[in-house]
Design an enzyme around this catalytic site. Structure first.
Site, short mmCIF file in Angstrom:
data_model
loop_
_atom_site.label_atom_id
_atom_site.label_comp_id
_atom_site.label_asym_id
_atom_site.label_seq_id
_atom_site.Cartn_x
_atom_site.Cartn_y
_atom_site.Cartn_z
N GLU A 116 30.56 4.54 -1.18
CA GLU A 116 30.32 4.32 0.26
C GLU A 116 31.15 3.15 0.80
O GLU A 116 30.88 2.66 1.90
CB GLU A 116 28.83 4.07 0.55
CG GLU A 116 27.87 5.13 0.07
CD GLU A 116 27.98 6.48 0.81
OE1 GLU A 116 28.85 6.62 1.68
OE2 GLU A 116 27.18 7.37 0.48
N HIS A 139 23.00 -0.61 1.75
CA HIS A 139 22.54 0.78 1.86
C HIS A 139 21.55 1.03 0.73
O HIS A 139 21.78 0.64 -0.41
CB HIS A 139 23.73 1.73 1.73
CG HIS A 139 23.34 3.15 1.46
ND1 HIS A 139 22.66 3.92 2.37
CD2 HIS A 139 23.51 3.93 0.36
CE1 HIS A 139 22.43 5.12 1.85
NE2 HIS A 139 22.94 5.15 0.63
N HIS A 141 17.66 3.68 -0.26
CA HIS A 141 16.93 4.92 0.00
C HIS A 141 15.43 4.63 0.15
O HIS A 141 14.63 5.01 -0.72
CB HIS A 141 17.16 5.90 -1.16
CG HIS A 141 18.60 6.21 -1.45
ND1 HIS A 141 19.04 6.72 -2.65
CD2 HIS A 141 19.70 6.09 -0.68
CE1 HIS A 141 20.36 6.91 -2.60
NE2 HIS A 141 20.79 6.51 -1.43
N GLU A 169 5.52 -7.16 14.07
CA GLU A 169 6.77 -7.75 13.58
C GLU A 169 8.02 -6.92 13.94
O GLU A 169 9.12 -7.47 14.09
CB GLU A 169 6.62 -7.80 12.05
CG GLU A 169 7.58 -8.66 11.31
CD GLU A 169 7.45 -8.43 9.80
OE1 GLU A 169 6.68 -7.56 9.36
OE2 GLU A 169 8.18 -9.12 9.09
N HIS A 210 18.28 10.87 3.56
CA HIS A 210 19.08 10.12 2.58
C HIS A 210 18.65 8.66 2.50
O HIS A 210 18.29 8.18 1.43
CB HIS A 210 20.57 10.25 2.94
CG HIS A 210 21.48 9.53 2.00
ND1 HIS A 210 22.77 9.90 1.78
CD2 HIS A 210 21.29 8.44 1.23
CE1 HIS A 210 23.34 9.10 0.90
NE2 HIS A 210 22.45 8.20 0.56
#
Ligand code: 2HA
Ligand code: ZN
Length: 278
Positions: A116, A139, A141, A169, A210
């Site tokens: 990525e 990144h 999941h 929050e 994803h």
């Protein structure tokens, strides 16, 4: 002279990849992190003076030529970074032509940056236009947020307001809301371009079915942003597990009060500060 190996940068990378793994958000080789480091801050380290090798990249990163990034490696498992940082992460510098990186430290078994990396670099380029203190792209999941991408319309306003209303929050931590791209194939330049386009408005973007892409000034702040988004999604999951019936909730007016108290500006596309029913 100090060693990069023992630096706070490597220490933070180890700590946070380990925490991300511990949360269950980085199974197998899931997830990737990149941190932009200034050349002045690297001058103190003895072990990052020589180019070890050059690695081609599938994206023109000329806009970042000369910049250094500590980045996790493709195919590497976050559970292992803490034990083998010099194998599973690398310090690279974007070459002048923007089409390759010079490796200065790490990837010592022949590895290379995350699949990525184009998405990370495109995001860095976009975020630097917004604010040059931004140096981290992360990144992973997160389970409950991914779940929402199946049960909710992929609509930025709807999802942002849902997450804002799950806990006080949320609005304070991500007042601009959650960006959403369509489902796309990971590891491609196309998903990178779509993500970076969203990063003009958001610091956190959902990749449906994803995971999440987020950015920030520091590793802790970016991790905290993801934790906050995922916590809100987890509360939603818990509500469903408790039968799904909501008897009382945070209202739009409560959100406005929050924004005023904390001095944040909600994304005006999602919540107008001066209207009662946005
Ligand atoms: O790095 O998570 O999206 C592995 C991934 C790809
Ligand atoms: Zn992923």
């Amino acid at each position: 002279m100090a060693n990069f190996n023992d630096s706070v940068y490597v220490e933070k990378m180890c700590e946070l990849t380990n925490r991300l793994y511990g949360h269950g958000w980085d199974e197998r080789n899931g997830g990737n992190v990149s941190l932009r480091i200034d050349a002045e801050d690297l001058a103190q380290f003895d072990d990052v003076k020589q180019v070890i090798r050059n690695i081609p990249i599938e994206f023109d990163a000329t806009a970042l030529a000369g910049d250094y990034f500590l980045v996790t490696g493709t195919g590497r498992y976050f559970k292992n970074v803490i034990k083998y940082p010099e194998r599973d992460a690398g310090l690279v510098r974007i070459a002048k032509d923007g089409r390759s990186v010079d490796l200065y430290w790490g990837f010592n078994d022949g590895g290379q940056p995350t699949s990525e990396f184009p998405s990370h670099l495109m995001t860095h380029i976009e975020r630097l236009k917004q604010d040059d203190n931004q140096r981290v792209v992360m990144h992973c999941h997160p389970t409950n947020l991914i779940g929402l991408s199946f049960t909710q319309p992929l609509d930025e306003k709807g999802l942002s307001k849902l997450l804002w209303k799950m806990q006080a929050e949320s609005l304070v931590v991500f007042p601009e809301g959650l960006g959403v791209i369509p489902y796309m194939t990971p590891g491609t330049n196309d998903i990178g371009a779509a993500t970076a386009a969203k990063m003009a408005e958001f610091r956190v973007v959902m990749w449906p079915h994803h995971g999440i892409f987020a950015c920030g000034d520091s590793m802790d702040e970016t991790f905290g942003l993801i934790e906050t988004v995922e916590k809100a999604a987890m509360i939603y999951t818990t509500i469903q597990a408790q039968g799904g019936k909501i008897l009382q909730s945070i209202t739009d007016d409560d959100l406005r009060d929050l924004a005023n108290s904390f001095g944040v500006v909600p994304n005006p596309r999602f919540l107008a500060l001066d209207k009662v029913n946005a």
